[in-house]
Structure formats: structure tokens, C-alpha cells
Scaffold this motif. Structure first.
Motif, PDB file in Angstrom:
ATOM      1  N   VAL A 552       7.979  16.926  24.615  1.00  0.00           N
ATOM      2  CA  VAL A 552       7.844  16.449  23.231  1.00  0.00           C
ATOM      3  C   VAL A 552       7.181  15.069  23.208  1.00  0.00           C
ATOM      4  O   VAL A 552       6.304  14.796  22.380  1.00  0.00           O
ATOM      5  N   VAL A 556       3.602  14.068  21.367  1.00  0.00           N
ATOM      6  CA  VAL A 556       3.423  12.953  20.430  1.00  0.00           C
ATOM      7  C   VAL A 556       2.282  12.057  20.888  1.00  0.00           C
ATOM      8  O   VAL A 556       1.407  11.676  20.092  1.00  0.00           O
ATOM      9  N   TYR A 557       2.268  11.720  22.184  1.00  0.00           N
ATOM     10  CA  TYR A 557       1.174  10.896  22.719  1.00  0.00           C
ATOM     11  C   TYR A 557      -0.171  11.599  22.555  1.00  0.00           C
ATOM     12  O   TYR A 557      -1.167  10.972  22.167  1.00  0.00           O
ATOM     13  N   LEU A 560      -1.330  11.510  18.896  1.00  0.00           N
ATOM     14  CA  LEU A 560      -1.639  10.167  18.389  1.00  0.00           C
ATOM     15  C   LEU A 560      -2.758   9.473  19.156  1.00  0.00           C
ATOM     16  O   LEU A 560      -3.485   8.651  18.585  1.00  0.00           O
TER      17      LEU A 560
END
Length: 599
Positions: A552, A556-557, A560
Motif C-alpha cells: 500500500v 501511494v508513492y 504521487l
């Protein structure tokens, strides 16, 4: 004007090595201003779709992507170096602990069979790595293989997990180094650690020795890969000599009656032990990251990888036989089996030989760990999924200095604070996940080539792959849930067999290896998938939680940062016109001449 440009380039190079700016980490268009970044985030859905369809190509990985490092690594390694890197990267202190646990709790003297099963399973994964590393001898190893066959997104998730695994493994080995060093000095390991009562339990024994040994190895890895190889070869050969001494000395105290109850826990115990012992063979994948530093990949890689694995399997089996001949399996100590066995037969002094062997083994494992993870990170940075400053190769040493230093710092931080008990719960699943993906990627490589494979064959390939995957998962789940009905396994393994047979008979191979190929495709990689998934089912719950949480974080990284950086880098390739249709593929653009879609 030329002098001015040269001076500017020189200043940029100096800035990269002795100082950093924002552009070293985020040079892409999307990160030049908040306005650009906001625009990029609004386009996340479109960009994600673009990158999910993007596939790299062999030539792209070997040329354009490698060129982003500005300098090349030095080709100084041969098959002899690779054999000892393979042995050194695999044969650490784990065998001393795992053998005791598997013998006493699961297999008894039949632990020999368990070692043979787990060694054979590891060898199947090695074969897939050999074919890929010959065709794609780049620092990215499995990350590059997956980029070519399964795409950017899957490659990033797999590589992110394996890097985390490398950090945790490196920290574990460094902490264990302190423990065995303390044994040599007749001290408790915590005597050499700093107790900080204000920190939480499991993080309150600071380990400066673990940090020091990691930094020393880092310096060697940065200065020269050939020098590191020589040190590794010396230490690994010495380690083999120590193992030979343990075997010979132990066999002088052999008692054949200990083998009367050969398999006290039956077939179930043997298989359970083989799943546990599989982790004693993990570590060989780091050798594949040395592809750019090998003189003759077609010759050296098969000899190095397969040769090292055969040495490890043979040594482990002899150690297992020796242990069970020295002591009844019921008396084997789980934590220090060889040390206690030697004490039981009146050879207390031999515990120091065992400790020396463990120290040598852990040193080479730590060296292989640091070298491997730095080269993984280097190739990830070349794709701009990580800051591109980490992709730079030093023109002086020919090594990825920045990536090596950064990864060592991460190892040191974890090793300084985190106890072995905490680290033990974080290991293993990512490595097996990666092995499974590489085997699947090999099947895709052999059976699917864009523009050549018919739609009918592509669809049949998809169906057979799904059947292989889900039947393997079903078998693993049944074993984990202790299902004892043989007909259930007959069904799940029957589906796996028929799916592999169907793939073999009904889908035409689209590509043949140029130099060396895995034999019996698709049976070997399909069996590797089944075995790796089976072993995953034996892993404890906390490892699955860690895997999920970290995945997860990676997602996210990626959404973004990584997605937008790699998207811009691919578009830059296209704008410069560096690769015509192949650059279009890297950018995820479908053209008439080059189409790579998800299989």
C-alpha cells in the motif's frame, strides 16, 4: 563555447557527487512547479492507464536505460567470481538455525530429503534467472525482466518489495553478526549493545557493531567490484573449508543408530520441513544484478549461478546428515543445533569453529546483499521511479556509489534499533513473490511476442496461466488449512498439470532463447510457480500483513511520485526521438509496428 559547455557539465557532475539540488531528485517536468504537479495529479488516471500498458524492450533496457547512468560499470567478473558470489550470498548463518528446527520439529533424519526438495525447488527458480540474465545482462536484474514482460507497474511493486526485503535481511544479518561475535568472546550478545530504556521493547538495544560492519562492507563495495569479489571469494572459500571441517569432525562421532527412525513425522513432516528450509537457499537473485559487470554473460552466468547452487545444495545435505548422525533427532537443539551437538559428543571447543564459520558466512551474505540492492536501486532510478541521482555510476570506480551509500544507510538505521525478533517477522514473502513473477514472466517471454503471436494463442495463454496460478494457490491454501483429503490435492494438482500440458501442446512458442534456455518449458517455470506459491502458504500471518502494508505504501508513492516521474521520462525519450518505435513502447504509446499489451 565548447569550453563553457564542458565546464557546465563538470559542475553538474560535481554537484551530483558532492552536493545536491532539487533537480537531482526531481528533474521531470511534473515537478518543476506546484502548478505542473497539480496538473499531473489531475491526469493520474490517464497516466496510470498509459503506464499500465507500457512495456519495455530488450534493446531499450540494454542501451537507452543504461545510458542514463552517464558512465558504465566495469566488466571485470567471470564465472569463478559468480560462483563464489552465489555461494556467499546464499550460505549464511541461517542453515545453522533452520536445520535444527526442521530436524527436531518436522522431519527427523529425513531432513536430508527435505533439503533435496527445497534445493531442487530453488534450482528451478535459478534456471529462470539464468535465461533472463543472459538475455538481459543489466543491473536491474528481475526488475528489468519484469519491465520487459509484465510491465512497469508490476515491476515497480515487485522491486519495491524486494528492496524492503533486502534492507530487512541486511539488518538481520548485521545484528546476527554481533550475536555470533559475542559468542566467540564468551559474552551475551546484548553485552555488546547499548541499552536505551526510553525506547520501546524490541528497539531499545542499539547495535553499533552491526552498523560498523555494514559501513566497512559498504566502503569495499563502493571502491571496486573486482576487489569486493576477491574478498568475497577468499571468505567464501574459507567458509566452505570451515563447513568441511564441521562435517568431517562431526562424522568422527557418527552413530548410525540415530538413523533408525528415519522419517518419524511422515511425508507431511518432510514437506513441511522443505518449506521451512527453502529460505536457506534464498539470496541467489542478487547475482543476476551483476549482469553489467560480467565479461561473458552467455558463458559465465550459467556456470556461476547453477554451479553455486549445486555447491550449496551439496553442502547443506552433508551438514544435515552429519547433525543427525551425531545426535538423535529428538535431542537436536533448535537455536544452536551444531554447537550443542558438538558439546554432547565432548567437543565443546568446536563451538568456536561453528561461530567462525557463521561469521564468515554472514559477512559474505552482507556483502552480496549490499551489492545486490544497490544495483536494483540503480536500475529503478534509471527509469525515474526513484530519484535519478541514484542511477549515477562513478567514472572512477565504475560502481553505483550513490545507491550503495543510500541503501547502506537504510540498513544501518534498521540494524541499529531493531531486534532480531522483530526483523524475523518481516522476512520472506517478497522474495517468493518475486520468484513467482519471474517464472511467469519467462513463460510469457517464450509464448508471447507482440505482433507475432495470434489473438487465439494469446487468449489461450491467458487462460492457461490463470489456471496454473489459481490451482497453485488452491493447493497452497489446502495445505495451510491442513486439508487431509488426498482427492482434493488430486483435483488441484490435476488442474495444474492439465493447464501446463495444454500450454505445452496448444500454444505455439513465439520466441527461442538466443544463447541458453531453460529446458522443458513450460514445465520447469510452471513447476517453479507452483512450488513458490506453495511455500508462500507456509509463511506466518505477520509477514502477509507486512507485505500488504508495504505494498500500500508503494502504491501511494507510485501514484504521487513514481508514476509521474516515469511518465515524463518516457515522454522525454519520445521527444528526443532516441528510439523511434521502441521509444514509443517505453512511453506506453501504441503504434502500428510495436504493441505490447498486458497478457
Amino acid at each position: 563555447m565548447a569550453d563553457s559547455n564542458a565546464l557546465e557539465q563538470c559542475n553538474k557532475t560535481k554537484r551530483r557527487f558532492f552536493g545536491c539540488s532539487k533537480d537531482d531528485f526531481f528533474p521531470e517536468e511534473s515537478f518543476q512547479s506546484w502548478k505542473n504537479y497539480t496538473k499531473a495529479l489531475r491526469e493520474t488516471k490517464t497516466r496510470l492507464k498509459d503506464r499500465l500498458l507500457a512495456r519495455s524492450f530488450d534493446n531499450l533496457e540494454l542501451q537507452e536505460v543504461r545510458a542514463r547512468s552517464q558512465n558504465e560499470m566495469k566488466r571485470t567478473l567471470n564465472w569463478f567470481d559468480l560462483i563464489w558470489f552465489g555461494v556467499g550470498g546464499v550460505m549464511g548463518a541461517g542453515v545453522f538455525v533452520l536445520t535444527g528446527q526442521a530436524t527436531k520439529d518436522d522431519a527427523g533424519p529425513a531432513v536430508l530429503i527435505s533439503f533435496l526438495i527445497s534445493g531442487f525447488a530453488a534450482l528451478l527458480s535459478v534456471l529462470s534467472y539464468v535465461e533472463f540474465s543472459i538475455e538481459l545482462p543489466v543491473a536491474g536484474g528481475s526488475f528489468a525482466y519484469l519491465r520487459v514482460e509484465l510491465g512497469d507497474f508490476i515491476a515497480f511493486i515487485a522491486a519495491g518489495n524486494i528492496l524492503f526485503e533486502y534492507i530487512v535481511a541486511g539488518a538481520s544479518v548485521a545484528r546476527s553478526w554481533t550475536s555470533y561475535f559475542a559468542t566467540l568472546c564468551n559474552h551475551n550478545p546484548n553485552d555488546f549493545r547499548i541499552n536505551v530504556s526510553s525506547l520501546g521493547e524490541g528497539y531499545n538495544h542499539l547495535d553499533p557493531i552491526a552498523v560498523a560492519i555494514s559501513l566497512i562492507i559498504c566502503v569495499g563495495a563502493v571502491l571496486s567490484i573486482k576487489g569486493s569479489s576477491r574478498v568475497n571469494s577468499f571468505l567464501t572459500i574459507a567458509h566452505i573449508v570451515v563447513m568441511a571441517f564441521i562435517i568431517v569432525a562431526g562424522l568422527t562421532k557418527a552413530n548410525p543408530t540415530n538413523y533408525k527412525a528415519f522419517a518419524p513425522f511422515g511425508v507431511h513432516g518432510i514437506v513441511t520441513a522443505s518449506a521451512t528450509l527453502f529460505f536457506a537457499f534464498v539470496g541467489f537473485d542478487g547475482v543476476a544484478t551483476l549482469g553489467e559487470e560480467i565479461r561473458n554473460p552467455g558463458k559465465d552466468i550459467p556456470i556461476g549461478l547453477i554451479g553455486s547452487m549445486l555447491i550449496v545444495i551439496t553442502t547443506y545435505c552433508l551438514l544435515a546428515v552429519t547433525l543427525c548422525l551425531m545426535q538423535p533427532y529428538s535431542q537436536v537443539d533448535i537455536d544452536a543445533p551444531f554447537t550443542i551437538a558438538f558439546q554432547a559428543v565432548g567437543m565443546k571447543w568446536a563451538k568456536y569453529i561453528v561461530a567462525i564459520g557463521a561469521l564468515k558466512g554472514m559477512t559474505t551474505v552482507l556483502l552480496a546483499n549490499i551489492i545486490g540492492q544497490a544495483r536494483y536501486f540503480t536500475h529503478i532510478a534509471r527509469t525515474h521511479m526513484a530519484p535519478p541521482i541514484l542511477s549515477i555510476i562513478s567514472p572512477k570506480t565504475g560502481t553505483p556509489v550513490n545507491a550503495t551509500v543510500v541503501m547502506t544507510i537504510a540498513n544501518c538505521i534498521v540494524a541499529l534499533f531493531t531486534s532480531l525478533d522483530v526483523l524475523a517477522n518481516l522476512l520472506s514473502i517478497s522474495t517468493l513473490f518475486l520468484f513467482t513473477l519471474v517464472s511467469l514472466a519467462l513463460i510469457v517471454r517464450r509464448y508471447y511476442v507482440s505482433g507475432e503471436t495470434s489473438n487465439l494463442d494469446r487468449n489461450k495463454l491467458i487462460v492457461f496461466l490463470l489456471l496454473i496460478i489459481f490451482s497453485s494457490i488452491a493447493t497452497s491454501l489446502c495445505w495451510a488449512l491442513n486439508v487431509n483429503h488426498w482427492f482434493v490435492y488430486l483435483i488441484t494438482m490435476g488442474i495444474w498439470f492439465l493447464a501446463t500440458l495444454g500450454l505445452n501442446l496448444m500454444v505455439k512458442q513465439a520466441r527461442k532463447p538466443k544463447v541458453w534456455g531453460v529446458p522443458l518449458v513450460p514445465w520447469v517455470p510452471s513447476a517453479s510457480v507452483a512450488i513458490n506459491v506453495f511455500v508462500i502458504g507456509s509463511i506466518d500471518g505477520p509477514s502477509f500483513i507486512r507485505f500488504s502494508v508495504w505494498t500500500v505504501v508503494l502504491l501511494v508513492y507510485y501514484l504521487l511520485v513514481g508514476l509521474h516521474a516515469s511518465y515524463d521520462a518516457a515522454k522525454e525519450f519520445e521527444a528526443k526521438g532516441e528510439g523511434s518505435s521502441q521509444a514509443n513502447i517505453e512511453a506506453g504509446i501504441v503504434t502500428n509496428n510495436a504493441v505490447r499489451t498486458t497478457v
